[in-house]
Design a protein around this motif. Structure first.
Motif, PDB file in Angstrom:
ATOM      1  N   GLN A  46       0.903  -1.264  -0.020  1.00 28.34           N
ATOM      2  CA  GLN A  46       0.036  -0.117  -0.177  1.00 28.34           C
ATOM      3  C   GLN A  46       0.874   1.017   0.202  1.00 28.34           C
ATOM      4  O   GLN A  46       0.524   1.954  -0.811  1.00 28.34           O
ATOM      5  CB  GLN A  46      -0.728  -0.080   0.432  1.00 28.34           C
ATOM      6  N   GLU A  47       1.940   1.161   0.836  1.00 28.25           N
ATOM      7  CA  GLU A  47       2.406   3.004   0.799  1.00 28.25           C
ATOM      8  C   GLU A  47       3.083   2.733  -0.027  1.00 28.25           C
ATOM      9  O   GLU A  47       3.506   4.276  -0.872  1.00 28.25           O
ATOM     10  CB  GLU A  47       2.979   2.018   2.020  1.00 28.25           C
ATOM     11  N   ILE A  50       1.370   3.898  -3.254  1.00 25.89           N
ATOM     12  CA  ILE A  50       0.820   5.386  -3.759  1.00 25.89           C
ATOM     13  C   ILE A  50       1.815   6.358  -3.865  1.00 25.89           C
ATOM     14  O   ILE A  50       1.147   7.417  -4.363  1.00 25.89           O
ATOM     15  CB  ILE A  50      -0.080   6.456  -1.689  1.00 25.89           C
ATOM     16  N   GLU A  51       2.975   6.444  -3.383  1.00 22.67           N
ATOM     17  CA  GLU A  51       4.017   6.844  -3.589  1.00 22.67           C
ATOM     18  C   GLU A  51       4.427   6.861  -5.289  1.00 22.67           C
ATOM     19  O   GLU A  51       4.414   7.665  -6.131  1.00 22.67           O
ATOM     20  CB  GLU A  51       5.090   6.424  -3.610  1.00 22.67           C
ATOM     21  N   PHE A  52       3.744   5.274  -5.788  1.00 22.10           N
ATOM     22  CA  PHE A  52       4.654   5.232  -6.757  1.00 22.10           C
ATOM     23  C   PHE A  52       2.800   5.899  -8.049  1.00 22.10           C
ATOM     24  O   PHE A  52       3.562   6.838  -8.935  1.00 22.10           O
ATOM     25  CB  PHE A  52       4.003   3.487  -7.440  1.00 22.10           C
ATOM     26  N   GLU A  53       1.650   5.988  -7.583  1.00 20.54           N
ATOM     27  CA  GLU A  53       0.753   6.463  -8.125  1.00 20.54           C
ATOM     28  C   GLU A  53       0.611   7.687  -8.452  1.00 20.54           C
ATOM     29  O   GLU A  53       1.059   8.197  -9.411  1.00 20.54           O
ATOM     30  CB  GLU A  53      -0.271   6.076  -7.352  1.00 20.54           C
ATOM     31  N   SER A 105       6.819  18.621   1.582  1.00 24.95           N
ATOM     32  CA  SER A 105       7.876  18.223   1.513  1.00 24.95           C
ATOM     33  C   SER A 105       7.126  17.438   1.163  1.00 24.95           C
ATOM     34  O   SER A 105       5.702  17.455   1.283  1.00 24.95           O
ATOM     35  CB  SER A 105       8.597  17.492   2.216  1.00 24.95           C
ATOM     36  N   TRP A 106       7.956  15.971  -0.480  1.00 24.15           N
ATOM     37  CA  TRP A 106       7.841  15.636  -0.990  1.00 24.15           C
ATOM     38  C   TRP A 106       6.732  14.412   0.066  1.00 24.15           C
ATOM     39  O   TRP A 106       5.823  13.566   0.029  1.00 24.15           O
ATOM     40  CB  TRP A 106       8.595  14.750  -1.665  1.00 24.15           C
ATOM     41  N   GLU A 107       8.076  14.239   1.164  1.00 23.93           N
ATOM     42  CA  GLU A 107       7.096  12.503   2.199  1.00 23.93           C
ATOM     43  C   GLU A 107       5.591  13.193   2.897  1.00 23.93           C
ATOM     44  O   GLU A 107       5.101  12.685   2.823  1.00 23.93           O
ATOM     45  CB  GLU A 107       7.777  13.106   3.321  1.00 23.93           C
ATOM     46  N   ASP A 108       5.338  14.697   2.743  1.00 23.10           N
ATOM     47  CA  ASP A 108       4.562  15.341   3.560  1.00 23.10           C
ATOM     48  C   ASP A 108       3.072  15.022   2.681  1.00 23.10           C
ATOM     49  O   ASP A 108       2.421  14.663   3.018  1.00 23.10           O
ATOM     50  CB  ASP A 108       4.651  16.440   4.293  1.00 23.10           C
ATOM     51  N   LYS A 112      -0.095  12.237   3.050  1.00 19.94           N
ATOM     52  CA  LYS A 112      -1.189  13.135   4.049  1.00 19.94           C
ATOM     53  C   LYS A 112      -2.381  11.768   2.421  1.00 19.94           C
ATOM     54  O   LYS A 112      -3.258  11.671   2.605  1.00 19.94           O
ATOM     55  CB  LYS A 112      -1.477  14.468   2.963  1.00 19.94           C
ATOM     56  N   TYR A 113      -1.389  11.779   0.739  1.00 18.84           N
ATOM     57  CA  TYR A 113      -2.736  10.544   0.468  1.00 18.84           C
ATOM     58  C   TYR A 113      -2.823   9.800   1.112  1.00 18.84           C
ATOM     59  O   TYR A 113      -3.503   9.330   0.514  1.00 18.84           O
ATOM     60  CB  TYR A 113      -1.393  11.218  -1.253  1.00 18.84           C
TER      61      TYR A 113
END
Length: 147
Positions: A46-47, A50-53, A105-108, A112-113
């Motif tokens: 899952q984690e 989301i970053e990939f999408e 930041s990107w991580e933030d 949130k997503y």
């Protein structure tokens, strides 16, 4: 016999090449790109999914023409797509791109997503259970005609 051996070697090499492409996006056209992204997402947790999408659609948003976009993603692995998405995010953040000011930041942004996705999944799971209960109740609902 020698021909059979050569044929088997060629077949083996072709199989290895085809299997190696399984972790990459096929950017031949939009249809194959979306299809390979879907297959890659299904294999991810899952984690990172989301970053990939988010990265994939960030790249798509940045590269307006199909040809330019397909050239950017063709042959890329999920890790490479995420890295490219982060680069685009940083460029946009530095240039004051609207919508990115709410993220530090990107991580933030990814967290949130992820939180939104978790809330959507929880809400969808609750709705699925209630619709199953309603269907179950209807299946068990017996109307008697008393005359």
């Amino acid at each position: 016999m020698k021909t059979l051996r050569t044929l088997l070697i060629i077949l083996f090499c072709t199989t290895l090449i085809a299997c190696n492409k399984g972790q990459q996006i096929n950017g031949h056209n939009m249809r194959t790109a979306l299809k390979s992204v879907k297959m890659l997402k299904e294999r991810m947790a899952q984690e990172p999914r989301i970053e990939f999408e988010v990265s994939f659609w960030t790249i798509r948003d940045a590269k307006k023409s199909d040809e330019e976009f397909l050239d950017a993603v063709d042959g890329k692995t999920p890790t490479e797509i995420i890295a490219l998405g982060q680069e685009i995010y940083q460029e946009r953040k530095n240039s004051g791109y609207p919508g990115y000011e709410k993220y530090t930041s990107w991580e933030d942004m990814i967290s949130k997503y992820s939180q939104e996705r978790s809330e959507q999944n929880a809400k969808q799971g609750t709705q699925d259970e209630s619709s199953r209960d309603t269907a179950k109740d209807k299946a068990n609902d017996i109307l008697y005609k008393l005359q």
